[in-house]
Motif scaffolding. Structure first.
Motif: not given
Length: 436
Positions: A314, A344, A426
């Motif tokens: 995240s 993402i 990410a």
């Protein structure tokens, strides 16, 4: 198009024979390009529109008008954003018309400015070592206190140019190895363009690009003998060194025997995809150039088509996306970068109005035509502000520099990231890839 020059290098006002350029006769003057053209929207003058400029080049090619300084200014006020090509129902490749005209006119500006630009195009850009030396001096200039002193002494115009100079990193991107293995099973073997500006100003983006490619199963080759792609030369009327750089890179990259040549700079990618056209009259390189160009992929395009292999973590951030002109209009790539951002977790993408309108950077345009550039940048930052995003994503170095300057001068105070920055963060298992 035969253009005479006098000994001082000034453009001679002489008529020219017709160009062998079919694009000149494809325009049907429908006007659909007008509202897509940044300079026409700003000035509402026909000579500052794609349609008007095509008419001027056609008239010059047919010998009906002379190639004087006024003609040159009309051609160079264009940002070469190529938004008109996206809008054109007749498929006119306006970029070829403008670049061919500029090739005959030479670089923009006064005789002194042209001499400086020719020096940069032919004596600096083709030589990575010289570029590193110059940027090393600029880094010393900024960190030694000389910049603060200079700003008290420089004339207003030079102070403005100095304020646009970004902070020069103390460390440049110089990988220890030129072949980096894939993480896990190899899915592709790619070569990556290091570039001229990217390793010096955005070495962190190059590092992030390599990490993202490797995490997604790519063996990455970084040819040591590669040089600048020549995009700045091509856009500013210098074709001799540009063609030499293209030939050099074609030879270097084709030797790597890769599945794709990945580029994380939109302007470079557009130029490299058009090497075939640049070298169309070179029998020794025409076929090789076409083969080379077919391998060139923007980093977002390549990863979007390949598909991400690793699970993403995240990134809690609200961003808006700026379409680089040479990505959206030059390469017709819009969906892949957005899909990657939307993949993402935690990241929210808010579209801005006119995301594919030029921010005013356009290579060196923000230096050669500062007033128009700043007008377009101010408009762009208003569009950014309306999204209330925390950051702007722009996968092109010129756009990133321009938008960072815009955030500093006009607001809103937002971060500016490359697409690879966010994908790297990410995909990172720790804090090795922090957002700056």
């Amino acid at each position: 198009m035969e253009l005479l020059r006098n000994k001082s290098g000034d453009t001679a006002t002489t008529k020219v024979p017709a160009l062998d350029l079919p694009e000149l006769y494809q325009c049907v003057h429908c006007g659909l390009c007008l509202n897509q053209c940044p300079t026409y929207r700003a000035l509402h003058l026909e000579p500052e529109s794609p349609r008007g400029r095509i008419h001027l080049v056609k008239a010059a090619a047919e010998g009906r008008i002379e190639l004087n300084d006024r003609f040159k200014e009309h051609i160079y006020l264009c940002l070469l954003c190529r938004a008109c090509e996206t809008a054109c129902p007749s498929g006119v490749q306006y970029g070829r018309i403008a670049e061919t005209a500029r090739e005959q006119l030479g670089p923009p500006g006064s005789p002194f400015a042209r001499a400086v630009l020719n020096f940069v195009f032919t004596r600096l850009l083709p030589f990575p070592g010289r570029l590193r030396f110059i940027f090393g001096l600029l880094c010393f200039y900024q960190r030694s206190g000389l910049q603060r002193l200079a700003r008290t002494l420089l004339p207003a115009k030079l102070r403005e140019m100095d304020s646009m100079l970004p902070a020069i990193p103390s460390k440049f991107f110089r990988p220890e190895a030129n072949i980096l293995p894939a993480v896990g099973a190899r899915r592709a073997k790619v070569a990556m363009l290091n570039g001229c500006v990217m390793p010096l100003l955005f070495g962190d983006v190059n590092e992030a690009t390599v990490r993202v490619l490797r995490r997604n199963g790519c063996e990455v080759v970084l040819p040591k003998k590669q040089i600048c792609c020549g995009a700045l030369n091509i856009h500013n009327g210098e074709s001799v060194a540009a063609k030499q750089m293209a030939r050099h890179n074609i030879d270097v990259f084709l030797e790597t025997n890769v599945d794709a040549i990945v580029v994380n700079s939109a302007g470079c990618g557009a130029a490299m995809k058009e090497y075939g056209y640049l070298l169309r009259d070179d029998p020794g390189y025409r076929e090789k150039a076409e083969r080379f160009s077919a391998l060139v992929k923007d980093a977002g395009e390549f990863l979007g088509d390949l598909g991400l292999k690793s699970e993403l973590r995240s990134v809690d951030l609200t961003v808006t996306y700026q379409d680089p002109c040479h990505l959206a209009h030059g390469q017709r790539i819009r969906s892949q970068p957005r899909k990657l951002l939307q993949s993402i977790p935690g990241l929210k993408l808010v579209e801005m109005e006119g995301s594919d309108r030029c921010c005013g950077s356009a290579g060196i345009y923000n230096l050669t035509h500062a007033e128009m550039s700043q007008q377009l940048l101010k408009e762009k930052m208003q569009s950014v502000a309306a999204t209330k995003a925390e950051a702007v994503v722009a996968p092109n170095p010129g756009c990133m520099l321009q938008l960072r300057y815009g955030a500093q001068r006009y607001g809103p105070v937002v971060k500016v990231y490359h697409l690879m920055d966010l994908l790297d963060r990410a995909g990172s298992e720790n804090d090795a890839a922090p957002l700056k």
